[in-house]
Design a protein around this motif. Structure first.
Motif, mmCIF file in Angstrom:
data_model
loop_
_atom_site.group_PDB
_atom_site.id
_atom_site.type_symbol
_atom_site.label_atom_id
_atom_site.label_comp_id
_atom_site.label_asym_id
_atom_site.label_seq_id
_atom_site.Cartn_x
_atom_site.Cartn_y
_atom_site.Cartn_z
ATOM 1 N N ASP A 1 0.783 -1.080 0.096
ATOM 2 C CA ASP A 1 -0.013 -0.007 0.009
ATOM 3 C C ASP A 1 1.044 1.325 -0.012
ATOM 4 O OD1 ASP A 1 -2.452 1.370 -0.085
ATOM 5 O OD2 ASP A 1 -2.268 1.454 2.027
ATOM 6 N N LEU A 2 1.828 1.422 0.850
ATOM 7 C CA LEU A 2 2.642 2.276 0.891
ATOM 8 C C LEU A 2 3.726 2.569 -0.383
ATOM 9 C CD1 LEU A 2 4.111 1.885 4.606
ATOM 10 C CD2 LEU A 2 2.436 3.694 3.770
ATOM 11 N N SER A 3 4.063 1.514 -0.906
ATOM 12 C CA SER A 3 4.653 1.528 -2.198
ATOM 13 C C SER A 3 3.906 2.169 -3.339
ATOM 14 C CB SER A 3 5.454 0.043 -2.566
ATOM 15 O OG SER A 3 6.399 -0.209 -1.569
ATOM 16 N N THR A 4 2.795 1.517 -3.411
ATOM 17 C CA THR A 4 1.800 2.060 -4.483
ATOM 18 C C THR A 4 1.621 3.442 -4.503
ATOM 19 O OG1 THR A 4 0.781 -0.107 -4.400
ATOM 20 C CG2 THR A 4 -0.537 1.632 -5.408
ATOM 21 N N THR A 5 1.322 3.838 -3.222
ATOM 22 C CA THR A 5 0.935 5.458 -3.067
ATOM 23 C C THR A 5 2.452 6.311 -3.551
ATOM 24 O OG1 THR A 5 -0.342 5.024 -1.245
ATOM 25 C CG2 THR A 5 0.418 7.152 -1.288
ATOM 26 N N TYR A 6 3.554 5.748 -3.004
ATOM 27 C CA TYR A 6 4.802 6.380 -3.331
ATOM 28 C C TYR A 6 5.009 6.512 -4.541
ATOM 29 C CZ TYR A 6 9.841 7.184 -3.703
ATOM 30 O OH TYR A 6 11.047 7.652 -4.149
ATOM 31 N N TYR A 7 4.779 5.381 -5.699
ATOM 32 C CA TYR A 7 5.296 5.020 -6.872
ATOM 33 C C TYR A 7 4.170 5.979 -7.904
ATOM 34 C CZ TYR A 7 9.291 2.329 -6.126
ATOM 35 O OH TYR A 7 10.419 2.027 -5.944
ATOM 36 N N ALA A 8 2.867 5.896 -7.273
ATOM 37 C CA ALA A 8 1.890 6.372 -8.091
ATOM 38 C C ALA A 8 1.997 8.031 -8.100
ATOM 39 C CB ALA A 8 0.395 6.090 -7.704
ATOM 40 N N ASN A 9 2.458 8.456 -6.994
ATOM 41 C CA ASN A 9 2.658 10.194 -6.742
ATOM 42 C C ASN A 9 4.079 10.377 -7.629
ATOM 43 O OD1 ASN A 9 0.656 10.794 -5.313
ATOM 44 N ND2 ASN A 9 1.636 10.044 -3.475
ATOM 45 N N LYS A 10 4.894 9.454 -7.671
ATOM 46 C CA LYS A 10 6.445 10.019 -8.203
ATOM 47 C C LYS A 10 6.272 9.555 -9.556
ATOM 48 C CE LYS A 10 11.318 9.408 -7.638
ATOM 49 N NZ LYS A 10 12.326 9.097 -6.675
ATOM 50 N N TYR A 11 5.640 8.683 -10.144
ATOM 51 C CA TYR A 11 5.382 8.479 -11.596
ATOM 52 C C TYR A 11 4.011 8.545 -11.928
ATOM 53 C CZ TYR A 11 10.264 6.915 -10.807
ATOM 54 O OH TYR A 11 11.565 6.833 -10.161
ATOM 55 N N PRO A 12 3.317 9.514 -12.065
ATOM 56 C CA PRO A 12 1.948 9.431 -12.494
ATOM 57 C C PRO A 12 1.552 9.115 -13.665
ATOM 58 C CG PRO A 12 2.909 11.672 -12.793
ATOM 59 C CD PRO A 12 3.944 10.927 -11.973
ATOM 60 N N ILE B 1 -4.363 -8.513 0.548
ATOM 61 C CA ILE B 1 -5.062 -9.306 1.437
ATOM 62 C C ILE B 1 -4.631 -9.199 2.882
ATOM 63 C CG2 ILE B 1 -5.734 -11.739 1.922
ATOM 64 C CD1 ILE B 1 -4.579 -12.424 -0.971
ATOM 65 N N ALA B 2 -5.956 -8.736 3.636
ATOM 66 C CA ALA B 2 -5.697 -8.667 5.086
ATOM 67 C C ALA B 2 -4.615 -7.464 5.445
ATOM 68 C CB ALA B 2 -5.395 -10.171 5.938
ATOM 69 N N CYS B 3 -5.028 -6.487 4.896
ATOM 70 C CA CYS B 3 -4.121 -5.176 5.048
ATOM 71 C C CYS B 3 -4.491 -4.564 6.323
ATOM 72 C CB CYS B 3 -4.189 -4.431 3.863
ATOM 73 S SG CYS B 3 -3.142 -3.027 4.163
ATOM 74 N N PRO B 4 -3.472 -4.279 7.276
ATOM 75 C CA PRO B 4 -3.903 -3.588 8.362
ATOM 76 C C PRO B 4 -4.173 -2.112 7.946
ATOM 77 C CG PRO B 4 -1.677 -4.036 8.707
ATOM 78 C CD PRO B 4 -2.266 -4.777 7.225
ATOM 79 N N THR B 5 -4.475 -1.202 8.999
ATOM 80 C CA THR B 5 -4.713 0.272 8.544
ATOM 81 C C THR B 5 -3.347 0.795 8.516
ATOM 82 O OG1 THR B 5 -6.735 0.077 9.934
ATOM 83 C CG2 THR B 5 -5.825 2.375 9.553
ATOM 84 N N VAL B 6 -3.330 1.751 7.302
ATOM 85 C CA VAL B 6 -2.159 2.299 7.070
ATOM 86 C C VAL B 6 -2.312 3.567 7.104
ATOM 87 C CG1 VAL B 6 -0.236 2.428 5.384
ATOM 88 C CG2 VAL B 6 -1.615 0.321 5.648
ATOM 89 N N GLY B 7 -1.205 4.420 7.623
ATOM 90 C CA GLY B 7 -1.376 5.860 7.964
ATOM 91 C C GLY B 7 -2.264 6.465 8.733
ATOM 92 N N ASP B 8 -2.700 7.887 8.580
ATOM 93 C CA ASP B 8 -3.396 8.589 9.240
ATOM 94 C C ASP B 8 -4.492 9.501 8.403
ATOM 95 O OD1 ASP B 8 -1.685 10.601 8.713
ATOM 96 O OD2 ASP B 8 -0.939 10.981 10.697
ATOM 97 N N SER B 9 -4.880 10.388 8.859
ATOM 98 C CA SER B 9 -5.750 11.343 8.060
ATOM 99 C C SER B 9 -4.791 12.310 6.953
ATOM 100 C CB SER B 9 -6.379 12.422 8.874
ATOM 101 O OG SER B 9 -5.739 13.101 9.780
ATOM 102 N N ASN B 10 -3.684 12.507 7.368
ATOM 103 C CA ASN B 10 -2.784 13.013 6.398
ATOM 104 C C ASN B 10 -2.470 12.017 5.281
ATOM 105 O OD1 ASN B 10 -2.602 15.540 7.830
ATOM 106 N ND2 ASN B 10 -1.069 14.622 9.130
ATOM 107 N N TYR B 11 -2.234 10.785 5.648
ATOM 108 C CA TYR B 11 -1.982 9.949 4.355
ATOM 109 C C TYR B 11 -2.996 9.809 3.590
ATOM 110 C CZ TYR B 11 -0.716 5.407 2.116
ATOM 111 O OH TYR B 11 -0.475 4.487 1.248
ATOM 112 N N ILE B 12 -4.344 9.894 4.004
ATOM 113 C CA ILE B 12 -5.297 9.715 2.999
ATOM 114 C C ILE B 12 -5.426 10.892 1.866
ATOM 115 C CG2 ILE B 12 -7.919 9.986 2.786
ATOM 116 C CD1 ILE B 12 -7.808 8.405 5.582
ATOM 117 N N GLU B 13 -4.997 12.329 2.638
ATOM 118 C CA GLU B 13 -5.131 13.134 1.845
ATOM 119 C C GLU B 13 -4.059 13.264 0.513
ATOM 120 O OE1 GLU B 13 -4.982 16.852 4.146
ATOM 121 O OE2 GLU B 13 -6.803 16.379 5.406
#
Length: 65
Positions: free
Chosen positions: A33-44, A53-65
């Motif tokens: 999840d973190l890798s996807t967000t990083y690469y999607a922002n870096k390489y649009p 599968i069975a992903c725990p909650t990642v990040g906080d309200s700032n991460y969602i934005e």
């Protein structure tokens, strides 16, 4: 060579830099999840796919934005 350069170079060779897929279970899903967000922002222009599968909650309200 760092891991990011390795991944991008591999992607260039495999599919001409058009898409990248991350997958994982539990902690691996959180990392994907973190890798996807990083690469999607870096390489649009690159198609990023994330399957998890069975992903725990990642990040906080700032991460969602």
């Amino acid at each position: 060579m760092d891991i990011e350069k390795y991944i991008i170079n591999y992607s260039l060779k495999q599919n001409n830099y058009k898409e990248m897929q991350f997958t994982g279970h539990s902690l691996g899903a959180a990392i994907s999840d973190l890798s996807t967000t990083y690469y999607a922002n870096k390489y649009p222009d690159m198609k990023i796919i994330n399957t998890q599968i069975a992903c725990p909650t990642v990040g906080d309200s700032n991460y969602i934005e």
